[in-house]
Write an enzyme that holds these catalytic residues in place. Structure first.
Site, PDB file in Angstrom:
ATOM      1  N   ASP A  98       0.922  -1.443   0.200  1.00  0.00           N
ATOM      2  CA  ASP A  98       0.134   0.236   0.017  1.00  0.00           C
ATOM      3  C   ASP A  98       0.974   1.673  -0.007  1.00  0.00           C
ATOM      4  O   ASP A  98       1.145   1.220   0.954  1.00  0.00           O
ATOM      5  CB  ASP A  98      -0.422   0.281   1.782  1.00  0.00           C
ATOM      6  CG  ASP A  98      -1.986   1.016   1.111  1.00  0.00           C
ATOM      7  OD1 ASP A  98      -2.342   2.217   0.225  1.00  0.00           O
ATOM      8  OD2 ASP A  98      -2.366   1.022   2.196  1.00  0.00           O
ATOM      9  N   GLU A 123      -1.839   6.150  -8.864  1.00  0.00           N
ATOM     10  CA  GLU A 123      -2.553   7.274  -8.367  1.00  0.00           C
ATOM     11  C   GLU A 123      -2.675   8.291  -9.114  1.00  0.00           C
ATOM     12  O   GLU A 123      -1.093   8.749  -9.197  1.00  0.00           O
ATOM     13  CB  GLU A 123      -2.972   7.274  -6.840  1.00  0.00           C
ATOM     14  CG  GLU A 123      -3.569   8.481  -6.248  1.00  0.00           C
ATOM     15  CD  GLU A 123      -3.674   8.402  -4.583  1.00  0.00           C
ATOM     16  OE1 GLU A 123      -3.978   7.366  -3.926  1.00  0.00           O
ATOM     17  OE2 GLU A 123      -3.870   9.479  -3.895  1.00  0.00           O
ATOM     18  N   HIS A 156      -7.745   9.781   3.595  1.00  0.00           N
ATOM     19  CA  HIS A 156      -6.557   8.052   4.786  1.00  0.00           C
ATOM     20  C   HIS A 156      -7.776   9.178   6.741  1.00  0.00           C
ATOM     21  O   HIS A 156      -7.848   9.889   6.874  1.00  0.00           O
ATOM     22  CB  HIS A 156      -5.582   8.526   5.176  1.00  0.00           C
ATOM     23  CG  HIS A 156      -4.614   7.942   3.459  1.00  0.00           C
ATOM     24  ND1 HIS A 156      -4.571   8.701   2.361  1.00  0.00           N
ATOM     25  CD2 HIS A 156      -5.771   6.602   2.848  1.00  0.00           C
ATOM     26  CE1 HIS A 156      -3.987   7.747   1.542  1.00  0.00           C
ATOM     27  NE2 HIS A 156      -5.132   6.979   1.891  1.00  0.00           N
ATOM     28  N   GLY A 157      -7.606   7.866   7.510  1.00  0.00           N
ATOM     29  CA  GLY A 157      -7.528   8.088   8.708  1.00  0.00           C
ATOM     30  C   GLY A 157      -9.583   7.899   8.603  1.00  0.00           C
ATOM     31  O   GLY A 157     -10.218   8.003   8.244  1.00  0.00           O
ATOM     32  N   GLY A 183      -9.085   5.177   1.588  1.00  0.00           N
ATOM     33  CA  GLY A 183     -10.045   6.029   2.029  1.00  0.00           C
ATOM     34  C   GLY A 183     -11.235   5.440   2.477  1.00  0.00           C
ATOM     35  O   GLY A 183     -12.085   6.354   2.542  1.00  0.00           O
ATOM     36  N   ASN A 196      -9.770  -0.037  -0.389  1.00  0.00           N
ATOM     37  CA  ASN A 196      -9.164   0.186   1.096  1.00  0.00           C
ATOM     38  C   ASN A 196      -9.874   0.570   2.238  1.00  0.00           C
ATOM     39  O   ASN A 196     -10.587   1.398   2.193  1.00  0.00           O
ATOM     40  CB  ASN A 196      -7.970   1.280   0.617  1.00  0.00           C
ATOM     41  CG  ASN A 196      -7.230   0.612  -0.707  1.00  0.00           C
ATOM     42  OD1 ASN A 196      -6.869  -0.174  -1.405  1.00  0.00           O
ATOM     43  ND2 ASN A 196      -5.639   1.156  -0.415  1.00  0.00           N
ATOM     44  N   ASP A 236      -8.911   0.727   6.007  1.00  0.00           N
ATOM     45  CA  ASP A 236      -8.179   0.365   7.641  1.00  0.00           C
ATOM     46  C   ASP A 236      -8.748   0.737   8.494  1.00  0.00           C
ATOM     47  O   ASP A 236      -9.373  -0.238   9.712  1.00  0.00           O
ATOM     48  CB  ASP A 236      -6.777   0.776   6.989  1.00  0.00           C
ATOM     49  CG  ASP A 236      -5.974   0.455   7.794  1.00  0.00           C
ATOM     50  OD1 ASP A 236      -5.980  -0.421   8.903  1.00  0.00           O
ATOM     51  OD2 ASP A 236      -4.979   0.911   7.374  1.00  0.00           O
ATOM     52  N   THR A 237      -9.341   1.680   8.468  1.00  0.00           N
ATOM     53  CA  THR A 237      -9.432   2.971  10.220  1.00  0.00           C
ATOM     54  C   THR A 237     -11.271   1.890  10.849  1.00  0.00           C
ATOM     55  O   THR A 237     -10.523   1.386  11.802  1.00  0.00           O
ATOM     56  CB  THR A 237     -10.476   4.130   9.381  1.00  0.00           C
ATOM     57  OG1 THR A 237      -9.081   4.917   9.328  1.00  0.00           O
ATOM     58  CG2 THR A 237     -10.563   4.855  10.752  1.00  0.00           C
TER      59      THR A 237
END
Ligand SMILES: [Zn+2]
Length: 340
Positions: free
Chosen positions: A83, A142, A192-193, A227, A269, A271-272
């Site tokens: 990633d 990207e 992101h986040g 994100g 994607n 993740d959070t």
């Protein structure tokens, strides 16, 4: 089952109209959570590690843990993906360590923070494509820059600034022609986040129509949404109920991701959401049984909580039920495909 390149999985996803969650890991419990979810839903999986994760865990641990997952789950196809690679050297080291797919994020300069220009992005991405395809490894590029910072990647743009770095469909078309990437991450207003949107996103800030436009122009390119955690209210509530202090925030609603999947999005994607599930479960154990000190007593529930999030995404994105259908090809078997 051997690890497979991203391209093999995403081609099947495109032919059959589904999306695949790409789930970030740093440790054994996270990998186990993904594999338990995959077993229970019969899903192929993308397990990804960022530069931060590689630094934290070490490639040798990651490789052997993922190979253990493959050994224990012979019916589940697994892609091992880098990633946000920031340079040819980073991508090459991932390839050398067994990754079957790499992302070269040339939308940012090598520092991984400042947005770069088109010429740099196209040049470095093409170099990675040449190196990766020569050994049958897939490449994600990207175009446009996302907001937020997670794991040291992302441009650190605010929600408002991210709106100024959305993907330009003309540039996306040129970029795919110039580089030959297998998959293309696009910027449509996500960050992101955990702190993506200050209120539930509307079409003003989350530009799903841009995905439709890019897909119209590039019908054969696999689109990637970064994100794309949904940051569910119930996970925020569990964290805060047990002593956490997360400010109210909004992610990308699952129904918007599903709209993307109907329009060419093949890799999503997440993740959070998994981080939050793990944190909430651990906080709950610490709060309810402050006398406990066996790590299994909190890492076990954390693994279970992450598994539930993974399962929900696998079902919602449509990858569930497809594990047995993927035409298995290893990287070495893809060399001819890429050379042809
Ligand atoms: Zn990302």
């Amino acid at each position: 089952m051997p690890l497979i390149p991203l391209r093999v999985l995403l081609d099947h996803a495109a032919e059959n109209g589904y999306g695949v969650a790409a789930l970030n890991v740093n440790n054994m419990e996270q990998i186990q959570a993904i594999m338990l979810a995959a077993q229970e839903t019969d899903s192929p999986v993308i397990i990804q590690a960022s530069r931060g994760a590689r630094k934290y865990s070490n490639d040798n641990y990651l490789r052997h843990l993922i190979l253990a997952a493959a050994e224990l789950n012979p019916t589940i196809p697994i892609v091992m993906h880098l990633d946000h690679g920031n340079s040819l050297a980073t991508c090459q080291s991932a390839i050398d360590n067994g990754f079957t797919s790499v992302m070269m994020d040339g939308s940012l300069s090598e520092d991984g923070k400042v947005p770069s220009d088109y010429a740099y992005n196209a040049e470095v991405t093409e170099q990675v494509v040449n190196a990766a395809h020569a050994v049958g490894v897939s490449v994600e590029g990207e175009i446009g820059a996302l907001g937020g910072i997670e794991d040291g990647h992302g441009a650190g743009l605010s929600e408002e600034e991210a709106q100024e770095h959305l993907t330009d469909p003309d540039q996306a078309e040129k970029f795919v022609a110039d580089t030959g990437v297998d998959a293309l991450a696009v910027a449509i207003g996500t960050s992101h986040g955990a702190y993506k949107f200050k209120k539930k996103p509307t079409g003003e800030v989350l530009k799903m129509d841009l995905i439709e436009e890019i897909h119209r122009r590039l019908p054969n390119t696999h689109i990637v949404m970064h994100g794309s955690s949904s940051v569910p209210q119930e996970l925020q509530d569990i964290i805060n109920q047990y002593g956490g202090q997360m400010a109210q925030t909004y992610g990308v609603p699952v129904e918007e991701i599903q709209r993307g999947i109907r329009n060419g999005v093949r890799k999503v994607n997440v993740d959070t959401d998994n981080r939050m599930a793990i944190t909430g479960a651990i906080r709950k154990v610490f709060s309810e049984t402050p006398e406990a000190f066996d790590p299994r007593k909190y890492l076990g529930p954390a693994r279970e909580a992450m598994k539930e999030v993974c399962k929900a995404r696998m079902i919602a994105f449509g990858q569930a039920g497809h594990a047995g259908e993927i035409p298995i090809k290893t990287c070495s078997e893809m060399i001819d495909f890429y050379a042809g």
